[in-house]
Design a protein around this motif. Structure first.
Motif, PDB file in Angstrom:
ATOM      1  N   VAL A  48       0.734  -1.187  -0.099  1.00  0.00           N
ATOM      2  CA  VAL A  48      -0.192  -0.024   0.003  1.00  0.00           C
ATOM      3  C   VAL A  48       0.858   1.212   0.079  1.00  0.00           C
ATOM      4  N   GLY A  49       0.715   2.195  -0.893  1.00  0.00           N
ATOM      5  CA  GLY A  49       1.203   3.397  -0.864  1.00  0.00           C
ATOM      6  C   GLY A  49       0.290   4.414  -0.530  1.00  0.00           C
ATOM      7  N   MET A  50       0.985   5.619   0.198  1.00  0.00           N
ATOM      8  CA  MET A  50       0.300   6.809   0.580  1.00  0.00           C
ATOM      9  C   MET A  50       1.239   7.978   0.655  1.00  0.00           C
ATOM     10  N   GLU A  51       0.495   9.187   0.644  1.00  0.00           N
ATOM     11  CA  GLU A  51       1.456  10.323   0.954  1.00  0.00           C
ATOM     12  C   GLU A  51       2.101  10.302   2.286  1.00  0.00           C
ATOM     13  N   ALA A  52       3.253  10.783   2.418  1.00  0.00           N
ATOM     14  CA  ALA A  52       3.760  10.941   3.745  1.00  0.00           C
ATOM     15  C   ALA A  52       3.423  12.192   4.163  1.00  0.00           C
ATOM     16  N   CYS A  53       2.188  12.021   5.168  1.00  0.00           N
ATOM     17  CA  CYS A  53       1.778  13.467   6.220  1.00  0.00           C
ATOM     18  C   CYS A  53       1.515  12.884   7.475  1.00  0.00           C
ATOM     19  N   ALA A  54       1.076  13.563   8.224  1.00  0.00           N
ATOM     20  CA  ALA A  54       0.976  13.265   9.749  1.00  0.00           C
ATOM     21  C   ALA A  54      -0.208  12.132   9.764  1.00  0.00           C
ATOM     22  N   ALA A  55      -1.283  12.344   9.074  1.00  0.00           N
ATOM     23  CA  ALA A  55      -2.402  11.413   9.187  1.00  0.00           C
ATOM     24  C   ALA A  55      -1.906  10.012   8.724  1.00  0.00           C
ATOM     25  N   SER A  56      -1.204   9.985   7.554  1.00  0.00           N
ATOM     26  CA  SER A  56      -0.843   8.801   6.966  1.00  0.00           C
ATOM     27  C   SER A  56       0.016   7.786   7.820  1.00  0.00           C
ATOM     28  N   HIS A  57       0.895   8.506   8.696  1.00  0.00           N
ATOM     29  CA  HIS A  57       1.568   7.677   9.610  1.00  0.00           C
ATOM     30  C   HIS A  57       0.785   6.512  10.575  1.00  0.00           C
ATOM     31  N   HIS A  58      -0.357   7.357  10.920  1.00  0.00           N
ATOM     32  CA  HIS A  58      -1.240   6.626  11.931  1.00  0.00           C
ATOM     33  C   HIS A  58      -2.007   5.619  11.018  1.00  0.00           C
ATOM     34  N   TRP A  59      -2.345   6.004   9.812  1.00  0.00           N
ATOM     35  CA  TRP A  59      -3.039   4.858   8.844  1.00  0.00           C
ATOM     36  C   TRP A  59      -2.029   3.546   8.558  1.00  0.00           C
ATOM     37  N   ALA A  60      -0.800   4.132   8.295  1.00  0.00           N
ATOM     38  CA  ALA A  60       0.396   2.928   8.084  1.00  0.00           C
ATOM     39  C   ALA A  60       0.547   2.160   9.331  1.00  0.00           C
ATOM     40  N   ARG A  61       0.538   2.634  10.306  1.00  0.00           N
ATOM     41  CA  ARG A  61       0.571   1.799  11.480  1.00  0.00           C
ATOM     42  C   ARG A  61      -0.556   0.776  11.670  1.00  0.00           C
ATOM     43  N   GLN A  62      -1.704   1.305  11.251  1.00  0.00           N
ATOM     44  CA  GLN A  62      -3.031   0.578  11.429  1.00  0.00           C
ATOM     45  C   GLN A  62      -3.136  -0.632  10.064  1.00  0.00           C
ATOM     46  N   LEU A  63      -2.685  -0.212   8.992  1.00  0.00           N
ATOM     47  CA  LEU A  63      -2.530  -1.160   8.051  1.00  0.00           C
ATOM     48  C   LEU A  63      -1.145  -2.366   8.181  1.00  0.00           C
ATOM     49  N   THR A  64      -0.399  -1.913   8.764  1.00  0.00           N
ATOM     50  CA  THR A  64       0.787  -2.763   8.974  1.00  0.00           C
ATOM     51  C   THR A  64       0.400  -3.613  10.196  1.00  0.00           C
ATOM     52  N   ALA A  65      -0.250  -3.383  11.211  1.00  0.00           N
ATOM     53  CA  ALA A  65      -0.979  -4.278  12.112  1.00  0.00           C
ATOM     54  C   ALA A  65      -1.714  -5.436  11.686  1.00  0.00           C
ATOM     55  N   LEU A  66      -2.549  -5.113  10.222  1.00  0.00           N
ATOM     56  CA  LEU A  66      -3.262  -5.989   9.594  1.00  0.00           C
ATOM     57  C   LEU A  66      -2.508  -6.713   8.658  1.00  0.00           C
ATOM     58  N   GLY A  67      -1.060  -6.710   8.460  1.00  0.00           N
ATOM     59  CA  GLY A  67      -0.499  -7.641   7.780  1.00  0.00           C
ATOM     60  C   GLY A  67       0.063  -6.789   6.197  1.00  0.00           C
ATOM     61  N   HIS A  68      -0.493  -5.580   6.089  1.00  0.00           N
ATOM     62  CA  HIS A  68      -0.147  -4.990   4.806  1.00  0.00           C
ATOM     63  C   HIS A  68       1.337  -4.369   4.801  1.00  0.00           C
ATOM     64  N   ASP A  69       1.935  -4.400   3.656  1.00  0.00           N
ATOM     65  CA  ASP A  69       3.369  -3.535   3.654  1.00  0.00           C
ATOM     66  C   ASP A  69       2.843  -2.059   3.184  1.00  0.00           C
ATOM     67  N   VAL A  70       3.347  -1.133   3.993  1.00  0.00           N
ATOM     68  CA  VAL A  70       2.846   0.013   3.663  1.00  0.00           C
ATOM     69  C   VAL A  70       4.276   0.903   3.600  1.00  0.00           C
ATOM     70  N   LYS A  71       4.320   1.747   2.346  1.00  0.00           N
ATOM     71  CA  LYS A  71       5.099   2.681   1.956  1.00  0.00           C
ATOM     72  C   LYS A  71       4.816   4.199   1.831  1.00  0.00           C
ATOM     73  N   LEU A  72       5.106   4.846   2.629  1.00  0.00           N
ATOM     74  CA  LEU A  72       5.181   6.551   2.768  1.00  0.00           C
ATOM     75  C   LEU A  72       5.876   7.186   1.403  1.00  0.00           C
ATOM     76  N   ILE A  73       5.378   7.869   0.854  1.00  0.00           N
ATOM     77  CA  ILE A  73       6.236   8.601  -0.300  1.00  0.00           C
ATOM     78  C   ILE A  73       5.829  10.206  -0.275  1.00  0.00           C
TER      79      ILE A  73
END
Length: 125
Positions: A48-73
């Motif tokens: 999963v790819g998302m823009e690197a912003c304050a809120a995306s760090h929260h969502w990245a932690r949530q998705l990582t906990a579900l087993g997804h590989d999250v990249k912030l750009i």
């Protein structure tokens, strides 16, 4: 199923764009904040790819906990991949395109504690 999923986050509605291994768009979906985590919970593990912003760090932690590989750009690295008029759907597609580049630079995901400390430093400034 999905090789890469690009997510454009917003206040209430998130835009998703997914591509398969060949780069063909197989997902274009708009979902609400409440539907976001249950939707990804039902998906097989994806990148999963998302823009690197304050809120995306929260969502990245949530998705990582579900087993997804999250990249912030960083947003400035995604901008060249926006093909048409800028909107949420084209931004999500641009994240997919940027994620597939072998030389893309990603931002490390911040922990909640690190984000809180950075927030305090910003308030002091």
């Amino acid at each position: 199923m999905f090789d890469v999923i690009g997510v454009d986050t917003a206040k209430n509605v998130f835009q998703l764009h997914g591509v398969d291994h060949d780069g063909a768009g197989i997902l274009r979906k708009k979902i609400t904040r409440e539907e976001f985590l249950p939707y990804f919970q039902a998906l097989p593990r994806s990148c999963v790819g998302m823009e690197a912003c304050a809120a995306s760090h929260h969502w990245a932690r949530q998705l990582t906990a579900l087993g997804h590989d999250v990249k912030l750009i960083p947003a400035q690295y995604v901008k060249p991949f926006v093909k048409h008029a800028k909107n949420d759907a084209t931004d999500a597609a641009a994240f997919c395109e940027a994620m597939r580049r072998p030389d893309m630079a990603f931002v490390p995901m911040r922990s909640a504690e690190n984000q809180a400390a950075l927030g305090l430093l910003t308030m002091r400034d």
